[in-house]
Design a protein around this motif. Structure first.
Motif, PDB file in Angstrom:
ATOM      1  N   UNK A 193       0.836  -1.196   0.000  1.00 43.65           N
ATOM      2  CA  UNK A 193       0.000   0.000   0.000  1.00 43.65           C
ATOM      3  C   UNK A 193       0.869   1.243   0.000  1.00 43.65           C
ATOM      4  N   UNK A 194       0.275   2.388  -0.341  1.00 45.21           N
ATOM      5  CA  UNK A 194       1.021   3.648  -0.311  1.00 45.21           C
ATOM      6  C   UNK A 194       0.905   4.406  -1.618  1.00 45.21           C
ATOM      7  N   UNK A 195       1.874   5.267  -1.874  1.00 43.23           N
ATOM      8  CA  UNK A 195       1.867   6.058  -3.099  1.00 43.23           C
ATOM      9  C   UNK A 195       2.417   5.204  -4.237  1.00 43.23           C
ATOM     10  N   UNK A 196       1.529   4.453  -4.877  1.00 37.14           N
ATOM     11  CA  UNK A 196       1.945   3.516  -5.919  1.00 37.14           C
ATOM     12  C   UNK A 196       1.249   3.941  -7.211  1.00 37.14           C
ATOM     13  N   UNK A 197       2.021   4.232  -8.239  1.00 36.31           N
ATOM     14  CA  UNK A 197       1.430   4.626  -9.514  1.00 36.31           C
ATOM     15  C   UNK A 197       0.786   3.417 -10.189  1.00 36.31           C
ATOM     16  N   UNK A 198      -0.295   3.698 -10.926  1.00 39.71           N
ATOM     17  CA  UNK A 198      -1.050   2.619 -11.582  1.00 39.71           C
ATOM     18  C   UNK A 198      -0.131   1.729 -12.421  1.00 39.71           C
ATOM     19  N   UNK A 199       0.842   2.338 -13.075  1.00 39.43           N
ATOM     20  CA  UNK A 199       1.674   1.536 -13.979  1.00 39.43           C
ATOM     21  C   UNK A 199       2.567   0.544 -13.230  1.00 39.43           C
ATOM     22  N   UNK A 200       2.792   0.789 -11.943  1.00 34.41           N
ATOM     23  CA  UNK A 200       3.632  -0.135 -11.167  1.00 34.41           C
ATOM     24  C   UNK A 200       2.850  -1.354 -10.666  1.00 34.41           C
ATOM     25  N   UNK A 201       1.529  -1.253 -10.659  1.00 35.65           N
ATOM     26  CA  UNK A 201       0.731  -2.333 -10.034  1.00 35.65           C
ATOM     27  C   UNK A 201       0.933  -3.685 -10.736  1.00 35.65           C
ATOM     28  N   UNK A 202       0.814  -3.739 -12.095  1.00 36.26           N
ATOM     29  CA  UNK A 202       1.051  -5.047 -12.722  1.00 36.26           C
ATOM     30  C   UNK A 202       2.471  -5.571 -12.482  1.00 36.26           C
ATOM     31  N   UNK A 203       3.433  -4.662 -12.423  1.00 30.67           N
ATOM     32  CA  UNK A 203       4.824  -5.102 -12.201  1.00 30.67           C
ATOM     33  C   UNK A 203       4.966  -5.714 -10.812  1.00 30.67           C
ATOM     34  N   UNK A 204       4.316  -5.080  -9.820  1.00 32.21           N
ATOM     35  CA  UNK A 204       4.381  -5.624  -8.456  1.00 32.21           C
ATOM     36  C   UNK A 204       3.712  -6.999  -8.409  1.00 32.21           C
ATOM     37  N   UNK A 205       2.607  -7.133  -9.131  1.00 30.94           N
ATOM     38  CA  UNK A 205       1.904  -8.429  -9.130  1.00 30.94           C
ATOM     39  C   UNK A 205       2.759  -9.498  -9.803  1.00 30.94           C
ATOM     40  N   UNK A 206       3.479  -9.095 -10.851  1.00 31.13           N
ATOM     41  CA  UNK A 206       4.384 -10.056 -11.501  1.00 31.13           C
ATOM     42  C   UNK A 206       5.449 -10.550 -10.532  1.00 31.13           C
ATOM     43  N   UNK A 207       5.861  -9.676  -9.647  1.00 31.31           N
ATOM     44  CA  UNK A 207       6.877 -10.071  -8.665  1.00 31.31           C
ATOM     45  C   UNK A 207       6.336 -11.096  -7.674  1.00 31.31           C
ATOM     46  N   UNK A 208       4.990 -11.104  -7.525  1.00 33.89           N
ATOM     47  CA  UNK A 208       4.402 -12.041  -6.565  1.00 33.89           C
ATOM     48  C   UNK A 208       3.565 -11.363  -5.492  1.00 33.89           C
ATOM     49  N   UNK A 209       3.349 -10.055  -5.648  1.00 32.15           N
ATOM     50  CA  UNK A 209       2.490  -9.347  -4.691  1.00 32.15           C
ATOM     51  C   UNK A 209       1.035  -9.764  -4.959  1.00 32.15           C
ATOM     52  N   UNK A 210       0.305 -10.122  -3.912  1.00 23.72           N
ATOM     53  CA  UNK A 210      -1.060 -10.618  -4.095  1.00 23.72           C
ATOM     54  C   UNK A 210      -2.005  -9.497  -4.506  1.00 23.72           C
ATOM     55  N   UNK A 211      -1.851  -8.327  -3.900  1.00 26.46           N
ATOM     56  CA  UNK A 211      -2.712  -7.205  -4.270  1.00 26.46           C
ATOM     57  C   UNK A 211      -2.051  -5.897  -3.831  1.00 26.46           C
ATOM     58  N   UNK A 212      -2.420  -4.819  -4.537  1.00 23.97           N
ATOM     59  CA  UNK A 212      -1.869  -3.503  -4.227  1.00 23.97           C
ATOM     60  C   UNK A 212      -3.023  -2.566  -3.851  1.00 23.97           C
ATOM     61  N   UNK A 213      -2.847  -1.837  -2.780  1.00 24.73           N
ATOM     62  CA  UNK A 213      -3.879  -0.895  -2.325  1.00 24.73           C
ATOM     63  C   UNK A 213      -3.286   0.513  -2.284  1.00 24.73           C
ATOM     64  N   UNK A 214      -3.362   1.233  -3.416  1.00 26.86           N
ATOM     65  CA  UNK A 214      -2.726   2.559  -3.453  1.00 26.86           C
ATOM     66  C   UNK A 214      -3.477   3.586  -2.604  1.00 26.86           C
TER      67      UNK A 214
END
Lengths: 555, 132
Positions: free
Chosen positions: B93-114
């Motif tokens: 969670x935090x200040x995460x730009x939309x474009x980073x969300x798929x990249x974080x998920x590719x790394x193995x993050x289950x979900x992102x809450x910006x």
């Protein structure tokens, strides 16, 4: 302000209005006066507000209306964009751009490694270099940034501002060394250094050392600046970050003043007289979304500080009682959703600050919630106070809401609530003890949780967040170049290869000796800085002597 | 037998000092019946992973507002895998730009809450994934 007879008859009149005119409309919509906010204020709400003691004239005690008799004195309209990113070169170029847009002076943001005393090549700095501010390690870096001014920075004429706290002593020493190089006498230097470590423990998190040695560094800066730099603000005591962490207006007001009292005690213990240091105290306030409450907060703060300075700290000079404050926005009210709406929010917040009587009012870029601001958003922020001044004529009259039953009532209410909190902190032994016990943090955390719950439950409505949600085309905040860290590391390697390392070692040893004893640290840190010792190296020595702070959390 | 409570580590990796969100979410998860451990500020990836193992948590929630989320998350996930703990759910969670969300998920993050997410979103997500 009103005769008893008048108030008596007004009471009857108010009851009549409530029971007839108001009730009629409420009945029509099936509401009661308990289910809606209080609708109007009258002289009954300011029965005890005495004009001379509570309101008065601007520029005179208790300064409720303003610290000067008019809004038009001072050094210029609007503020400076809080800016800095990447390498010193990147920040120099942004500063050059801001100066070309009519900005007067600068306000530097440092990256997190710099703020907690680490150089860019420290392992913990990986991924953080140049992100939330500029990476600054050496005097050379400071020189690079300030080369944005053609023909040498006029440090005696511009307003400079440095957001540095835990390692303020290093940045201040660099600034002084810079002035010496430019041939500007120290007693001509103007500007502000934040130097407010207590709010770092409460809210902002960039502390290094435990409170006791940190307050010693603060005291060293007070002592040095009081003696040598009479035009320089040696601290900017911040309510801003406490509010951003979720505090209410009265908590922000109270805890900021508690910290100010704690700093004053440090200065008094150093043998400085109140009239020596208080004229060089400055403040930083948030200007939040509740317009009238914010206006009242600024008024209450001026009045409370004047009374504290005179009655509690023993100030005699008028200048010591002036609450010199910068404000104008609250970053946390800016939303990532529908971000262009932040221009409207920024305008209202800045307007509250200006008609609240704050001379130093600035706005913030609308894309701040998303990342580093673009040049376009920065220009809008710089122009906002200009539009308020020149077009809305917001500063023609000082304290135009003074005398409003509502605003006077709110001012009194905020003062009363904040005074209660100050008494609680005093009972705990003052701000430092209250922070060590986690009292202030717990107060702020409760408010922040409550506020979040209110948003989620729809009791607090935020456009684009929990109501009127809609799609907006995505904004594109500025992206950092990917090679910043590598370039920084190379630059540091070169610096360390080219400087006289034996001289650096010697200077660092002197810093260690000074830190272990009681002598003022600034002269030895200044010599180290001149020998091109880095921020990380100097803070490294201080870490060894002082130890590191453990986080104070109520968890 | 009461059902075992879901255990969550709320962590602040990196140097970012903004922990308003981390503290609010920690309290909300606790109010939702989970066991929550908050690390405090300035934790290294190694410290976070070792706290996660020591506390035997099911979920690691990372809060980053400084923009340093990509590298920090990558290191934490790599370290979890090294320690055979790749099955722990990682949320960011935090200040995460939309474009980073798929990249974080590719790394193995289950979900992102910006920034701007509602408290109930991660609560619902965790409960749905982990039962309880």
């Amino acid at each position: 302000m009103f005769s008893e007879k008048f108030l008596e008859s007004l009471k009857a009149e108010y009851g009549r209005w409530e029971q007839s005119t108001l009730k009629k409309i409420l009945d029509k919509y099936g509401m009661t006066s308990d289910s809606i906010p209080r609708q109007t204020y009258t002289p009954l709400d300011i029965e005890t507000t005495d004009f001379s003691n509570c309101v008065g004239f601007p520029g005179e005690f208790p300064f409720t209306r303003g610290i000067y008799p008019t809004m038009i004195v001072g050094t210029g309209i609007g503020g400076r964009a809080y800016s800095g990113f990447g390498n010193p070169e990147d920040t120099r170029d942004r500063l050059r751009f801001l100066l070309s847009q009519g900005q007067f002076g600068f306000s530097l943001a440092f990256d997190l490694p710099t703020q907690i005393g680490l150089d860019s090549d420290h392992p913990l700095a990986t991924g953080e270099v140049g992100r939330v501010g500029v990476a600054l390690s050496s005097l050379q870096d400071m020189e690079t940034i300030l080369s944005a001014f053609d023909g040498g920075a006029p440090l005696d004429r511009i307003r400079s501002s440095f957001t540095t706290n835990a390692q303020a002593v290093v940045v201040l020493s660099m600034y002084i060394a810079m002035a010496e190089k430019l041939g500007i006498p120290l007693n001509q230097l103007t500007g502000t250094i934040q130097n407010d470590i207590l709010k770092e423990y409460i809210a902002r998190g960039t502390y290094i050392f435990p409170p006791t040695p940190s307050m010693r560094l603060t005291g060293d800066i007070f002592e040095f600046c009081s003696r040598n730099m009479p035009r320089f603000n040696m601290i900017s005591i911040c309510g801003y970050h406490i509010r951003e962490a979720g505090a209410t207006a009265s908590q922000e007001l109270a805890f900021m003043l508690c910290n100010a009292i704690a700093y004053s005690e440090v200065a008094l213990k150093r043998g400085l007289g109140p009239d020596d240091f208080l004229p060089r105290f400055s403040f930083l306030f948030s200007s939040h979304s509740n317009f009238f409450e914010e206006v009242a907060k600024f008024r209450a703060a001026r009045r409370m500080w004047a009374k504290i300075a005179r009655d509690r700290l023993g100030a005699k000079k008028t200048d010591s009682m002036r609450f010199r404050v910068a404000s104008g926005y609250a970053g946390s009210t800016f939303t990532a959703q529908k971000p262009l709406n932040n221009i409207a929010r920024g305008t209202l917040e800045c307007f509250a600050s200006i008609i609240g009587g704050n001379m130093g009012s600035a706005s913030a870029p609308y894309d701040e919630a998303l990342g580093l601001p673009t040049e376009e958003a920065t220009i809008v922020a710089l122009d906002t106070p200009r539009i308020i001044h020149f077009e809305a004529r917001g500063a023609d009259v000082i304290d135009p809401l003074g005398g409003s039953y509502y605003v006077e009532h709110l001012t009194d209410a905020l003062e009363a609530r904040a005074t209660d909190l100050i008494n609680k902190v005093d009972a705990l032994g003052g701000a430092v003890a209250a922070i060590e016990k986690g009292f202030i943090q717990a107060e702020v955390e409760s408010s922040s949780y409550k506020m979040q719950k209110e948003i989620e439950e729809g009791m607090r409505r935020i456009v684009g967040v929990n109501e009127f949600v809609g799609e907006t085309p995505p904004l594109h905040p500025m992206e950092l170049a990917s090679d910043i860290e590598d370039r920084r590391i190379r630059a540091l390697r070169q610096l360390r290869a080219e400087r006289n390392n034996a001289a650096v070692e010697k200077c660092l040893n002197r810093v260690r000796v000074a830190a272990e004893g009681t002598e003022n640290l600034i002269p030895s840190v200044m010599d180290a800085v001149k020998a091109m010792a880095t921020n990380g190296e100097i803070c490294g020595v201080l870490r060894e002597v002082f130890g590191e702070a453990q986080p104070f959390t109520s968890y | 037998m009461p059902e075992k409570k879901i255990r969550v580590l709320v962590a602040k990796p990196g140097l970012d000092g903004h922990d308003r969100g981390a503290k609010v979410i920690a309290r909300a998860l606790r109010d939702a019946g989970m066991e929550v451990i908050y690390t405090g500020l300035r934790q290294t990836p190694e410290q976070i992973v070792s706290a996660a193992l020591q506390e035997d948590v099911d979920v690691i929630g990372l809060s980053v507002l400084s923009g340093a989320h990509m590298g920090l998350t990558q290191k934490i996930i790599a370290r979890l895998k090294e320690q055979n703990a790749g099955d722990k759910m990682v949320l960011v969670g935090g200040t995460i730009l939309a474009k980073d969300i798929p990249k974080l998920k590719d790394m193995g993050v289950a979900e992102v809450f910006p920034t701007g997410s509602r408290l109930e979103e991660p609560i619902k997500f965790i409960k749905e994934r982990l039962g309880n």
